[in-house]
Design an enzyme around this catalytic site. Structure first.
Site, PDB file in Angstrom:
ATOM      1  N   ASP A  41      37.627  48.278  40.703  1.00 17.22           N
ATOM      2  CA  ASP A  41      38.950  48.133  40.093  1.00 17.22           C
ATOM      3  C   ASP A  41      39.955  47.924  41.219  1.00 17.22           C
ATOM      4  O   ASP A  41      40.323  48.866  41.921  1.00 17.22           O
ATOM      5  CB  ASP A  41      39.292  49.379  39.278  1.00 17.22           C
ATOM      6  CG  ASP A  41      40.596  49.226  38.504  1.00 17.22           C
ATOM      7  OD1 ASP A  41      41.393  48.321  38.838  1.00 17.22           O
ATOM      8  OD2 ASP A  41      40.835  50.019  37.566  1.00 17.22           O
TER       9      ASP A  41
ATOM     10  N   ASP B  67      42.828  36.110  45.147  1.00 15.57           N
ATOM     11  CA  ASP B  67      43.233  35.221  44.058  1.00 15.57           C
ATOM     12  C   ASP B  67      43.429  36.051  42.792  1.00 15.57           C
ATOM     13  O   ASP B  67      42.665  35.937  41.836  1.00 15.57           O
ATOM     14  CB  ASP B  67      42.157  34.145  43.858  1.00 15.57           C
ATOM     15  CG  ASP B  67      42.508  33.156  42.759  1.00 15.57           C
ATOM     16  OD1 ASP B  67      43.691  33.084  42.374  1.00 15.57           O
ATOM     17  OD2 ASP B  67      41.596  32.462  42.271  1.00 15.57           O
TER      18      ASP B  67
ATOM     19  N   CYS C  65      48.723  32.185  40.504  1.00 16.32           N
ATOM     20  CA  CYS C  65      49.321  31.403  39.421  1.00 16.32           C
ATOM     21  C   CYS C  65      50.708  31.928  39.077  1.00 16.32           C
ATOM     22  O   CYS C  65      51.309  31.506  38.093  1.00 16.32           O
ATOM     23  CB  CYS C  65      48.424  31.430  38.186  1.00 16.32           C
ATOM     24  SG  CYS C  65      48.128  33.090  37.526  1.00 16.32           S
TER      25      CYS C  65
END
EC number: 2.1.1.190
Length: 407
Positions: free
Chosen positions: A302, A324, A350
């Protein structure tokens, strides 16, 4: 309702035109910088107002006709009224301006955006089946702008030809089963066929895609970059920025099924991929075995919790780190990355705002921003992919300054 005239000066973060009236910002839907428009106010807030165009008085040279007949109603695209060159210039400028306001860019080189085809690029889509509240008609398509209504879609110019063909076939099968309870159905155009989320898939027919000469399987309902062409460019840019050799150890965080990990493995001594979802870790291990990439090792962890006690982190030395993360970024993780003493970090995101936040944290640990780039992963939408390269200097951050621009 009363209308007013305004000149559009710039674009907001979500692609709306921005003008000013009586000292207050006005966000205008489908407006382009350079437009002079008669507008109607649709919403008022203490510091800004929202509006729609009633009539264009003078059109910007960057304004174009939308190419999709559903553009006015479908929520999938936000920028079809803006030329593709202007879209890319705005996306890059918006990212670099926000970056320069937050971090030290005196030594940063801004590279020319990565771009590709702007039609038929989407290999993945999430559709909705149901009956609209207003007309009770069965529909299969995308969500409407600003609502949960469904825009019935037979063809989408952004989808690959194979997806459009599959969409038409699927419509015939599912429309008779539409109900008021909306049902999401996702589809992906994989290298080995079309895969729908409502169809069972076993391990012998996992969807796959190619990157850098490798074949990677991924879960039918799992994540894969929507734009194959831009994913390849992005992976190669990361490899270039990492500056790899056969003596290095690399850590790939949020590795998924190995999109970056396995191309990295071809160039280094060892790469360790970390992913939070167990099924993706298993898929990454399968992909490494299939590609005979013995240099790649994968672990589940995690990454939003403290990872410093983990064996793959504790007392480890990595020459390079790639991360990423999803839209939420990796702030807590970045707080401890300095312990790894990697010479270079490449951050792919993103969400420009969380990348910028995390780069600021990495600055505090002695890293300096050296390169930044916009990747036009999602043409005709307000979304984009961004990348940053940082190097270890050991110095505390200095005052902010403009970067070296190459637009």
């Amino acid at each position: 309702m009363k209308t007013v005239t305004v000149k559009i000066e710039t674009l907001s973060h979500d692609g709306r035109g921005v003008g000013r009236l009586n000292g207050k910002a006005i966000f205008v839907e489908e407006a382009v910088p350079g437009d002079v428009a008669e507008i109607r106010i649709t919403g008022r807030q203490p510091s800004y107002e929202e509006a729609k165009i009633v009539r264009l008085i003078d059109s910007s040279e960057d304004r174009v006709e939308a190419f999709c007949p559903h553009y006015e109603t479908c929520g999938g695209c936000q920028l079809q009224h803006l030329s593709i060159d202007a879209q890319r210039k705005w996306k890059a400028s918006h990212f670099y301006t926000a970056l320069s306001k937050a971090v030290n860019m005196k030594a940063c080189q801004i590279e020319a955006p990565l771009v590709g085809h702007d039609h038929a690029y989407r290999r993945r889509a999430r559709l909705v089946l149901g009956k609209n509240k207003t007309d009770k008609e069965a529909r299969f398509g995308f969500r409407a702008k600003g609502s949960n209504e469904i825009v019935d879609i037979e063809q989408c110019p952004l989808l690959t030809p194979a997806l459009n063909e599959a969409l038409n076939q699927k419509r015939t099968a599912v429309l008779p089963h539409a109900s008021r309870a909306l049902k999401e159905i996702s589809v992906v155009d994989a290298d080995n066929g079309i895969f729908w989320s409502d169809q069972a898939v076993d391990s012998s027919t996992w969807p796959s895609y190619g990157v850098n000469g490798l074949t990677l399987n991924f879960p039918a309902q799992g994540f894969v970059q929507v734009n194959a062409e831009m994913n390849e460019q992005m992976v190669n840019k990361a490899l270039d920025w990492l500056d790899l050799n056969k003596e290095q150890r690399v850590l790939d965080l949020f590795c998924g099924v190995g999109n970056f990990t396995l191309p990295i493995a071809q160039q280094v001594k060892e790469v360790v991929g970390i992913e939070g979802e167990t099924d993706l870790v298993q898929m990454a291990q399968h992909n490494a075995s299939r590609a005979h990439c013995e240099q790649a090792t994968f672990y589940q962890a995690d990454l939003f919790k403290d990872v410093t006690p983990q064996n793959w982190f504790r007392k480890q030395k990595y020459d390079r780190v790639l991360l990423d993360p999803g839209r939420q970024g990796a702030y807590q993780l970045c707080k401890g990355l300095g312990q790894l003493k990697a010479d270079k970090i490449v951050y792919v995101s993103c969400n420009a705002s969380t990348l910028i936040r995390d780069v600021k944290e990495l600055e505090k640990q002695g890293y300096q921003l050296k390169k930044a780039i916009m990747v036009d992963m999602f043409p005709h939408t307000s979304h984009t992919e961004v990348m940053a390269q940082l190097i270890k200097t050991g110095k505390k951050p200095k005052q902010r300054g403009p970067g070296i621009f190459k637009l």
